[in-house]
Design a protein around this motif. Sequence first.
Motif, PDB file in Angstrom:
ATOM      1  N   LEU A   1      38.494  38.479  38.009  1.00 42.80           N
ATOM      2  CA  LEU A   1      39.761  39.131  38.363  1.00 42.80           C
ATOM      3  C   LEU A   1      39.657  39.880  39.692  1.00 42.80           C
ATOM      4  CD1 LEU A   1      40.856  40.370  34.803  1.00 42.80           C
ATOM      5  CD2 LEU A   1      41.986  38.610  36.171  1.00 42.80           C
ATOM      6  N   VAL A   2      38.475  40.418  39.975  1.00 44.68           N
ATOM      7  CA  VAL A   2      38.272  41.073  41.274  1.00 44.68           C
ATOM      8  C   VAL A   2      38.213  40.014  42.381  1.00 44.68           C
ATOM      9  CG1 VAL A   2      36.621  42.379  42.671  1.00 44.68           C
ATOM     10  CG2 VAL A   2      37.172  43.144  40.352  1.00 44.68           C
ATOM     11  N   GLU A   3      37.430  38.953  42.133  1.00 45.67           N
ATOM     12  CA  GLU A   3      37.311  37.878  43.126  1.00 45.67           C
ATOM     13  C   GLU A   3      38.668  37.262  43.477  1.00 45.67           C
ATOM     14  OE1 GLU A   3      32.868  36.222  41.844  1.00 45.67           O
ATOM     15  OE2 GLU A   3      34.646  34.984  41.485  1.00 45.67           O
ATOM     16  N   GLN A   4      39.529  37.155  42.447  1.00 44.87           N
ATOM     17  CA  GLN A   4      40.830  36.515  42.664  1.00 44.87           C
ATOM     18  C   GLN A   4      41.921  37.505  43.042  1.00 44.87           C
ATOM     19  OE1 GLN A   4      41.492  34.115  39.151  1.00 44.87           O
ATOM     20  NE2 GLN A   4      40.055  32.544  39.859  1.00 44.87           N
TER      21      GLN A   4
ATOM     22  N   SER B   1      41.772  37.500  29.816  1.00 48.11           N
ATOM     23  CA  SER B   1      42.204  38.047  31.114  1.00 48.11           C
ATOM     24  C   SER B   1      43.479  38.895  31.018  1.00 48.11           C
ATOM     25  CB  SER B   1      42.423  36.919  32.116  1.00 48.11           C
ATOM     26  OG  SER B   1      41.206  36.241  32.343  1.00 48.11           O
ATOM     27  N   LEU B   2      44.487  38.384  30.325  1.00 47.68           N
ATOM     28  CA  LEU B   2      45.744  39.126  30.265  1.00 47.68           C
ATOM     29  C   LEU B   2      45.633  40.392  29.422  1.00 47.68           C
ATOM     30  CD1 LEU B   2      48.397  36.242  30.088  1.00 47.68           C
ATOM     31  CD2 LEU B   2      48.068  37.870  31.954  1.00 47.68           C
TER      32      LEU B   2
ATOM     33  N   ASP C   1      46.297  28.495  34.588  1.00 52.22           N
ATOM     34  CA  ASP C   1      44.948  28.186  35.055  1.00 52.22           C
ATOM     35  C   ASP C   1      44.218  29.455  35.486  1.00 52.22           C
ATOM     36  OD1 ASP C   1      45.191  25.523  34.525  1.00 52.22           O
ATOM     37  OD2 ASP C   1      45.786  24.977  36.549  1.00 52.22           O
ATOM     38  N   LEU C   2      44.946  30.396  36.078  1.00 54.98           N
ATOM     39  CA  LEU C   2      44.308  31.641  36.510  1.00 54.98           C
ATOM     40  C   LEU C   2      44.120  32.630  35.365  1.00 54.98           C
ATOM     41  CD1 LEU C   2      45.998  32.467  39.943  1.00 54.98           C
ATOM     42  CD2 LEU C   2      44.023  31.028  39.461  1.00 54.98           C
ATOM     43  N   LEU C   3      45.060  32.651  34.439  1.00 51.35           N
ATOM     44  CA  LEU C   3      45.096  33.758  33.467  1.00 51.35           C
ATOM     45  C   LEU C   3      45.173  33.327  32.009  1.00 51.35           C
ATOM     46  CD1 LEU C   3      47.709  35.843  35.467  1.00 51.35           C
ATOM     47  CD2 LEU C   3      45.290  36.424  35.196  1.00 51.35           C
ATOM     48  N   GLY C   4      45.208  32.035  31.760  1.00 46.83           N
ATOM     49  CA  GLY C   4      45.470  31.564  30.404  1.00 46.83           C
ATOM     50  C   GLY C   4      44.248  31.412  29.526  1.00 46.83           C
TER      51      GLY C   4
ATOM     52  N   LEU D   1      33.567  40.267  29.031  1.00 51.42           N
ATOM     53  CA  LEU D   1      34.239  41.298  29.822  1.00 51.42           C
ATOM     54  C   LEU D   1      33.695  41.322  31.249  1.00 51.42           C
ATOM     55  CD1 LEU D   1      36.119  43.670  30.272  1.00 51.42           C
ATOM     56  CD2 LEU D   1      34.409  45.178  29.230  1.00 51.42           C
ATOM     57  N   ALA D   2      32.376  41.331  31.369  1.00 49.81           N
ATOM     58  CA  ALA D   2      31.775  41.360  32.715  1.00 49.81           C
ATOM     59  C   ALA D   2      32.232  40.165  33.538  1.00 49.81           C
ATOM     60  CB  ALA D   2      30.259  41.404  32.610  1.00 49.81           C
ATOM     61  N   SER D   3      32.236  38.988  32.918  1.00 48.53           N
ATOM     62  CA  SER D   3      32.584  37.800  33.704  1.00 48.53           C
ATOM     63  C   SER D   3      34.068  37.770  34.049  1.00 48.53           C
ATOM     64  CB  SER D   3      32.115  36.525  33.006  1.00 48.53           C
ATOM     65  OG  SER D   3      33.108  36.002  32.166  1.00 48.53           O
TER      66      SER D   3
END
Lengths: 144, 144
Positions: A60-63, A23-24, A16-19, A53-55
């Motif tokens: 990734l910073v927020e999390q 992101s990976l 859910d976070l990275l799939g 990329l921006a989003s």
Amino acid sequence: MKTEIRSHCPISYTLDLLGDKWSLLILRDILFKSKNSYQDFLDSEERIATNILASRLKKLVEQDFLIKKRNPNNKKQFFYFAAPKAIELIPALTEFIIWGAKFDQHTAVPKDFLLKMETDKLQFVEHTQAQQKSLLNSNDSYSD
Amino acid sequence: MKTEIRSHCPISYTLDLLGDKWSLLILRDILFKSKNSYQDFLDSEERIATNILASRLKKLVEQDFLIKKRNPNNKKQFFYFAAPKAIELIPALTEFIIWGAKFDQHTAVPKDFLLKMETDKLQFVEHTQAQQKSLLNSNDSYSD
DNA sequence: AACCTTTACTTGTTTTTTGCAAGTAAAAAC
DNA sequence: GTTTTTACTTGCAAAAAACAAGTAAAGGTT
């Protein structure tokens, strides 16, 4: 951007976070390819779109996967560093490297490199993690 | 369904095959939860839609992650078994379990189970792999 | 000082993927 | 012979990703 958590199964949670599709790959660029800037990520061969990329960087910073800092020598540039939450992904990504190299007939990973990586897996993981930790610490003083 | 390969980086390659929202959850059900049928997968708490499940199963069979066999006692039911390509994902998924349990505050994984898993990781991996291999072999005789 | 380049984005539109609700069809159970 | 189980398919809506273009501020160049 809110991330919906489907369940508290650890595999499901991780996905859910990275799939998603990208992101990976951004984390790969940082953790294994010494990339750190927006432009670096754009230049990767998989060709991510600028809006995606921006989003993803924002998410990734927020999390707390990434820490964003200004380049002290160039006020308009930002660097992204792996936070502990990302550094702890190195074991999983290392297994992806081994799996992908094994099942991709046209893998970019040389056979001898793969073999060494498999036999000295723990050493490879710990070395990569130590590298990232020192990168993170050495930039602790920067603002943002 | 054609799978676009963005590059031959092993991480990217792995994600191209498996980096959608559901494929790895289906494999989790088979590899770690002893699920084997369409209905089993539908019943998982993450609630996959029927059309997505059907299309993912088709893709996973086509790409040799899964082997589809008729239930010999019930002609209308199919069982899906992990092929070697899926069994080899157990190390990576195990690292996902460890990561997810560590960073999810509400993880479903009990602390002592996680601790044991981390200290005896190799044993856990090999045991799970052996289990899947014997499942696969014991059903070798079935048709389809 | 004016102009060009670099860097990090944003915006608008199209295409692809996912989600939802319903339906189908064949085997099995009653 | 009717109902239930099992494994899907179909059609449409919503969300995510891809593509093309534009913006805006900092830095460098003349």
